[in-house]
Structures are given as C-alpha cells and as structure tokens.
Write an enzyme that holds these catalytic residues in place. Structure first.
Site: not given
Ligand code: SDX
Length: 393
Positions: A271, A328
C-alpha cells in the site's frame, strides 16, 4: 485551503490535498472516518449510517437516519428509458465499463446537474447517486447473464435490496441470510472512503472543474477499475486460482514475485500509505472466517491466502519493503462465498466507495476558494526545436 492541491516539495509532483473527511496513519495502521476509528464503525454501524457520517460529517440521529433512508428508497429506481442503454452493451462488457457509462446516463435524468452546483440540492443528488449505483450494478450483472432485471423493493434495506436485485428471480425472492447481508454491508462500510486514493483524487480533480457529481463519480469508477487499485480484489482471486491450479502451496509463486518474474506481484499486498497491516484487512479476515464457518464453506483459496500471508509476513523481501495485506487480500473470499462473480468484485468496491466520492465532491464543490486542480510537471523533453519540412526529414 480545503479542496485545492498545494504543490509540496516533499511530495514531488504529486502534490498534497487538504480534507476533513478521512484520516489515515500509515505507520500505525489507523483509519478513521470523520475521526471515528474504523474498528468502532465496523462493530456498531451499518453502511448507510457510515455513509451519512462521511457525507454529512456526523452520525445521523434516528430522525436523520429515517429521512436519509427514505430518500434512498425514494430514488432507488432508475428511469425506465435507461434500459435502452443496457441493450447496447455486448454481454462480454466489463461491468465497470457499464457502471461508469450508466452513472453519467443516470445523471441525464437529473437536468439540474447541467446548472451551477446548488448546495440546497446536494442531499437529493447524493441520495440519487448512492441509491441508484446499486440498481445500475445489479442490472449490469443481470444483463451480462441474459437474466431479466429485478426491480428494487421498498421493504428492503440498502444491502438487502442490492442482493435482492442481484439474485432474486421474477417469481421468487432471493432468501436473505442475515449473515450474508451483514458481511456484504461490512464490505461496503470498509470501502466507504480512504483519503486521497487514486479514484478519490480523480473525483476531486473532475469536481474542481465544476463538472457535476455524476460526471465526477463516473470518472472515479474508471480510475478504480485498474488492477493496482480497486481491480486488485478480482486480481487476488485470479492469483489464488492460478496458485491452486499449479498445485503450488504458494512457495513457487512467491519466488516468482521476489524475482520480479514478469512483474509478478502479490496482489492484495502492499500500500502507498499503509506500511503496517491495513486495519480493514484485519477486520475482513475475521469476518471471512466467521461467515465461511456460519455458511459451512471450506474454501481452498482461503487456505492458500492464509498460507501466503503467513509466509510473506516472515519473508525478508516483504518485510524490507514493508508489505502487508491490504483491504483487497481477503475481501474477494467473502464475495465468492456470497456468490458474487469475480468480474463484479470491483463494482462492489465502487458501491462501497460512493459515499467517499460524494463527500469529497461536496468538499471541493463547496470550498469557497476552490481552484481548478492543475498539477505542475517537471519537463524532461527536448529543449527548443524547429519545424523541418517533410521533404527534408
Ligand atoms: C487499494 O491508495 C489507497 O488508499 C488505495 C486503497 C483504497 O481504499 O482506495 O487502499 C485500495 O488500491 C489497495 C491496493 C490494491 N492493490 C494491490 O493490492 C496491487 C498490489 N499492490 C501493489 O501494486 C502496490 O503495493 C501498490 C500499487 C498498492 C502500492 O504501490 P507503491 O506504493 O507505488 O509501491 P511501489 O510499487 O513503489 O513498491 C515498493 C517496492 C517495489 O520493490 P522495489 O522496486 O523496491 O524492489 O515494493 C514492491 C515493489 O516492486 N511491491 C511489491 C508489491 N507492492 C509493492 N512486490 C510484490 N508484490 C506487491 N504487491
């Protein structure tokens, strides 16, 4: 100033926005609607009472609750001519595409929306939208299955009516199990608002141009649709099904994620704000166990989800990146148990999020000094260039 984006160096080019609706502390895993902790609302409130709190800033008295519920009942039907719009969609159309289009279509039956925002009419417009989003969603589902539309009934409460419109037959009402109604009502409540997430920020962006409430909500639906946002609940179930089909206990999948194999992500984890357990995920996980036990369901996908969570929470890759389950991760398991098809999961999220979008719309529309959102950019393109005639290129 409420409503306007301020350009904040520490936020880079995303900017920050001021609001009075929802508070999140991502480090501590705190979520409050108008200052009330989500845990207390999950325990004591219905979705409609929480919606009232979010939209109007206070919990309703009994008189206010009856009045608002009366408005939701009064405006639950969509105009009969709306049916022609449904006819135009292919049965393969994703319900989020239909929902976004039909919210704007429903707004066409409220001519006042084409005039300057009128705070006096806000409550009626809000009641129209919050009530009809259910009807539109259920009609979209029934249409996609070639089933006859089921009209809402005055005798049903908000969530009961949605289940009725989804699953009743013309000659036989769906049997409402209180445990199912309670679980879905809680899902709606837990999704009701969440600060300046992608879709809510979109609603505010559109509202800042003085577009109407329905146009802003329709834009919010489009933003929510993406698999990184509201589409994640559908993606979680597809991920769990894939793991099960591969006869994997999750170990192979997590290896793919850690090696960023084709961009594999543990959907339902991580998140932008929560760097701790999403408080909503904790509540939903408990409700999951409770509902499936009451329904006598043993879902192998729930077992896989729990194993994934346990492994990930003890794995340095996830610990270092502060990745925890979000709202989720478990919500799809409940919706599956209720019989809601996966393509409708994000629509359920949109119904739940509607009060938050409505409240944020109002905050922008009624902020006296609200200015149009116009994020600045950091230009990285070529410096001065000149036109080259075609025959010289
Ligand atoms: C919702 O914003 C809100 O409030 C949203 C929400 C709401 O109520 O409206 O809470 C609802 O959208 C919840 C999130 C649902 N999405 C997912 O579950 C999809 C999977 N999650 C990721 O795509 C991600 O965690 C996000 C999109 C939710 C957040 O992305 P960020 O903040 O941009 O984090 P990032 O991509 O910068 O990640 C930082 C690191 C990265 O690794 P490095 O590049 O540092 O090596 O963490 C890794 C990412 O690759 N990472 C994950 C991951 N989420 C982040 N690695 C594996 N699996 C994941 N789910």
């Amino acid at each position: 100033k409420t409503g306007c984006i301020t350009y904040d160096e520490s936020y880079g080019n995303t900017g920050s926005c001021q609001s009075r609706i929802t508070f999140i502390d991502g480090e501590k895993g705190i979520l409050r609607y108008r200052g009330i902790p989500i845990e207390e609302l999950a325990e004591g409130s219905t979705f409609v009472q929480a919606a009232y709190l979010i939209i109007f800033g206070k919990l309703p008295t009994e008189t206010e609750r009856l009045r608002f519920s009366g408005l939701l009942t009064k405006y639950q039907m969509i105009h009969e001519d709306m049916k022609f719009h449904f006819e135009g969609f292919p049965s393969s159309a994703h319900p989020m595409a239909i929902l976004s289009a039909m919210i704007n279509a429903a707004g066409c039956f409220l001519p006042e929306l084409n005039t300057e925002y009128d705070a006096e009419r806000f409550e009626i417009q809000a009641a129209h939208l919050l009530s009809q989003v259910r009807t539109l969603a259920a009609y979209a589902f029934r249409k996609s299955r070639g089933l006859p539309s089921i009209y809402p009934k005055k005798k049903y409460m908000f969530t009961e009516n949605f289940l009725h419109m989804m699953f009743s037959e013309p000659d036989e009402d769906y049997e409402l199990d209180p445990a199912v109604v309670d679980a879905l009502d809680l899902i709606f409540l837990l999704h009701a608002d969440h600060e300046q997430n992608c879709s809510t920020a979109t609603v505010r962006m559109v509202a800042s141009s003085k577009a109407n409430l329905f146009a802003s909500a329709s834009a919010g639906v489009c933003a929510l649709w993406g698999p990184l946002h509201g589409g994640a609940n559908q993606a979680v179930i597809e991920m769990l099904k894939e793991i099960r089909a591969d006869k994997d206990d999750g170990t192979l999948f997590l290896d793919k994620v850690k090696h960023k194999n084709h961009g594999a992500k543990l959907m339902g984890f991580g998140h932008r704000v929560y760097k701790n357990y999403d408080p909503r995920a904790r509540i939903i996980k408990r409700k999951c166990d409770e509902l499936l036990s009451k329904m006598g369901i043993s879902d192998p996908l729930l077992d896989i989800a729990k194993k994934l969570e346990e492994t990930a929470l003890n794995d340095p890759y996830f610990i270092e990146r502060r990745l925890y389950p979000n709202v989720d991760f478990y919500s799809g398991i409940i919706m599956r148990a209720i019989g809601i098809p996966t393509e409708m999961f994000t629509v359920i999220f949109a119904i739940g999020r509607m009060p938050g979008w409505i409240a944020n719309y109002r905050e922008v529309a009624e902020a006296g000094d609200s200015r149009i959102y116009r994020p600045r950019q950091i230009y990285q393109g070529p410096s001065l260039n000149h036109y080259v005639p075609l025959f010289e290129r």
